[in-house]
Design a protein around this motif. Structure first.
Motif, PDB file in Angstrom:
ATOM      1  N   ARG A   1       0.850  -1.189   0.000  1.00 43.28           N
ATOM      2  CA  ARG A   1       0.000   0.000   0.000  1.00 43.28           C
ATOM      3  C   ARG A   1       0.882   1.234   0.000  1.00 43.28           C
ATOM      4  NH1 ARG A   1      -3.248  -0.412   5.297  1.00 43.28           N
ATOM      5  NH2 ARG A   1      -4.074   1.553   4.518  1.00 43.28           N
TER       6      ARG A   1
ATOM      7  N   PRO B   1       0.005   4.919   0.469  1.00 42.04           N
ATOM      8  CA  PRO B   1      -0.775   6.125   0.719  1.00 42.04           C
ATOM      9  C   PRO B   1       0.107   7.367   0.846  1.00 42.04           C
ATOM     10  CG  PRO B   1      -0.532   4.881   2.737  1.00 42.04           C
ATOM     11  CD  PRO B   1       0.075   4.045   1.650  1.00 42.04           C
TER      12      PRO B   1
ATOM     13  N   ALA C   1      -7.663   4.193  -1.639  1.00 38.96           N
ATOM     14  CA  ALA C   1      -8.006   3.985  -0.227  1.00 38.96           C
ATOM     15  C   ALA C   1      -9.421   3.460  -0.050  1.00 38.96           C
ATOM     16  CB  ALA C   1      -7.842   5.287   0.543  1.00 38.96           C
TER      17      ALA C   1
ATOM     18  N   ARG D   1      -8.573  -1.749  -0.580  1.00 37.52           N
ATOM     19  CA  ARG D   1      -7.288  -1.091  -0.393  1.00 37.52           C
ATOM     20  C   ARG D   1      -6.204  -2.042   0.100  1.00 37.52           C
ATOM     21  NH1 ARG D   1      -7.230   1.928   5.275  1.00 37.52           N
ATOM     22  NH2 ARG D   1      -8.591   0.559   6.468  1.00 37.52           N
TER      23      ARG D   1
END
Length: 361
Positions: free
Chosen positions: A268, A270, A307, A312
């Motif tokens: 991930r 972000p 997200a 996600r």
């Protein structure tokens, strides 16, 4: 528009994951290192780990996410010296006015009063017991814990209250607390998740530079399970075209060491983590950077990361489905599908304090 990263000289950052310490997303100004001409050194010194302290008013953090199997967490530290370049918690340092890059690894915040605050919160009449997750943001067994001992003191409180806890870590230091954890395990009050991202020691050293080597983590799984503590091997995060070929080998190593359950999460990226990761790829694996990022974009509708709830953690599309299928086959073959029994909440009981009136019956 984000500014291009300004890398720090590699000589300044040995054993660090990030290559820059650019300001976080909330800062109006950029920070640039310039020699002031006063000292005689031709180059700045090596970045050292700094630890400050904070006195939190509360330590139980309540979360509401359909992607998570728990609703409350606790963090003894902010920032993490393990320096995992992919860590999705890096953006939290921006709330402190610090860099999610090198500051996240070198400017740590300890919370020494966390055990006392936790005890106060657990004694509140309004408190309703449910498992507390520790290590979901930053690792409670990172190197600073060896001297600070905050996590061990937190465990002392939880054990005294007979409160259930789920721990996630890469740190072999958890073995220090087997004396507490084994007793809690006998009562069904604890389970541990050990994150094993790769079995390749060189890749691990580059990607998570101050975390224990993969073989050491497998040995920790063995020590915990031999002490009767249930362990889940976490093949997380899986990096397409870099670590995902090792999925079955990681699960097999965990099962052989005694793990009774397994999980996986896709990489991930972000907020600031995206640029930090791409800078790391360009420095360490430029030959496969385009392939890795291409797979990630295919999983998130052309974006580096999405997200959205329910997707996600693992992404969508053919590549994500293939990895999920491989995981299902491997866990079934290795006997990792059952998992540990649910943690017990019915044993929770605040211990009496000096001066408390004792119950007659």
């Amino acid at each position: 528009m984000p500014h291009p990263a300004r890398p720090v000289d590699p000589a300044q950052r040995p054993g660090r994951g990030a290559s820059s310490r650019d300001a976080g997303r909330f800062e109006r100004h950029l920070r640039v290192d310039e020699h002031d001409g006063w000292d005689r050194a031709d180059a700045p010194g090596v970045l050292r780990t700094e630890v400050t302290e904070e006195a939190p008013r509360s330590v139980i953090n309540y979360v509401r996410s359909p992607d998570l199997p728990f609703d409350r967490t606790l963090n003894p530290y902010r920032g993490c010296e393990h320096g995992c370049i992919y860590c999705f918690a890096r953006p939290t340092h921006a709330y402190l006015g610090l860099s999610p890059g090198l500051d996240f690894e070198t400017k740590l915040v300890a919370r020494p009063s966390a055990p006392q605050v936790l005890e106060r919160e657990l004694r509140a009449r309004s408190y309703r017991v449910a498992p507390i997750a520790i290590g979901t943001n930053t690792d409670p067994y990172q190197p600073v814990e060896r001297d600070r001992g905050i996590m061990r003191a937190v465990l002392d409180v939880l054990a005294a209250f007979r409160h259930p806890v789920a721990i996630v870590t890469k740190g072999a230091l958890i073995e220090r607390d087997i004396d507490i954890l084994s007793g809690m395990a006998r009562d069904g009050l604890v389970r541990v998740g050990l994150s094993v991202t790769t079995l390749d020691a060189d890749l691990s050293r580059r990607m998570e530079p101050r975390a224990p080597a993969p073989a050491r983590r497998i040995a920790t799984i063995r020590r915990l399970t031999e002490a009767g503590i249930p362990v889940r091997v976490m093949a997380s995060p899986m990096v397409p075209a870099l670590t995902d070929p090792e999925l079955e080998a990681i699960l097999a190593a965990g099962a052989e060491a005694g793990a009774d359950a397994a999980s996986w999460i896709m990489l991930r990226l972000p907020l600031e983590v995206s640029q930090l990761w791409q800078d790391w790829l360009a420095e360490h694996y430029p030959d496969r950077a385009a392939r890795i990022m291409g797979h990630l974009r295919d999983m998130h509708d052309g974006e580096v990361y999405s997200a959205r709830w329910h997707t996600r953690m693992r992404g969508e599309g053919a590549y994500a489905e293939m990895l999920a299928a491989r995981f299902a086959v491997a866990t079934r073959r290795l006997g990792l599908r059952g998992g540990s029994a649910p943690l017990r909440c019915d044993l929770f009981a605040p211990p009496p304090r000096p001066g408390d009136q004792l119950a007659l019956f």
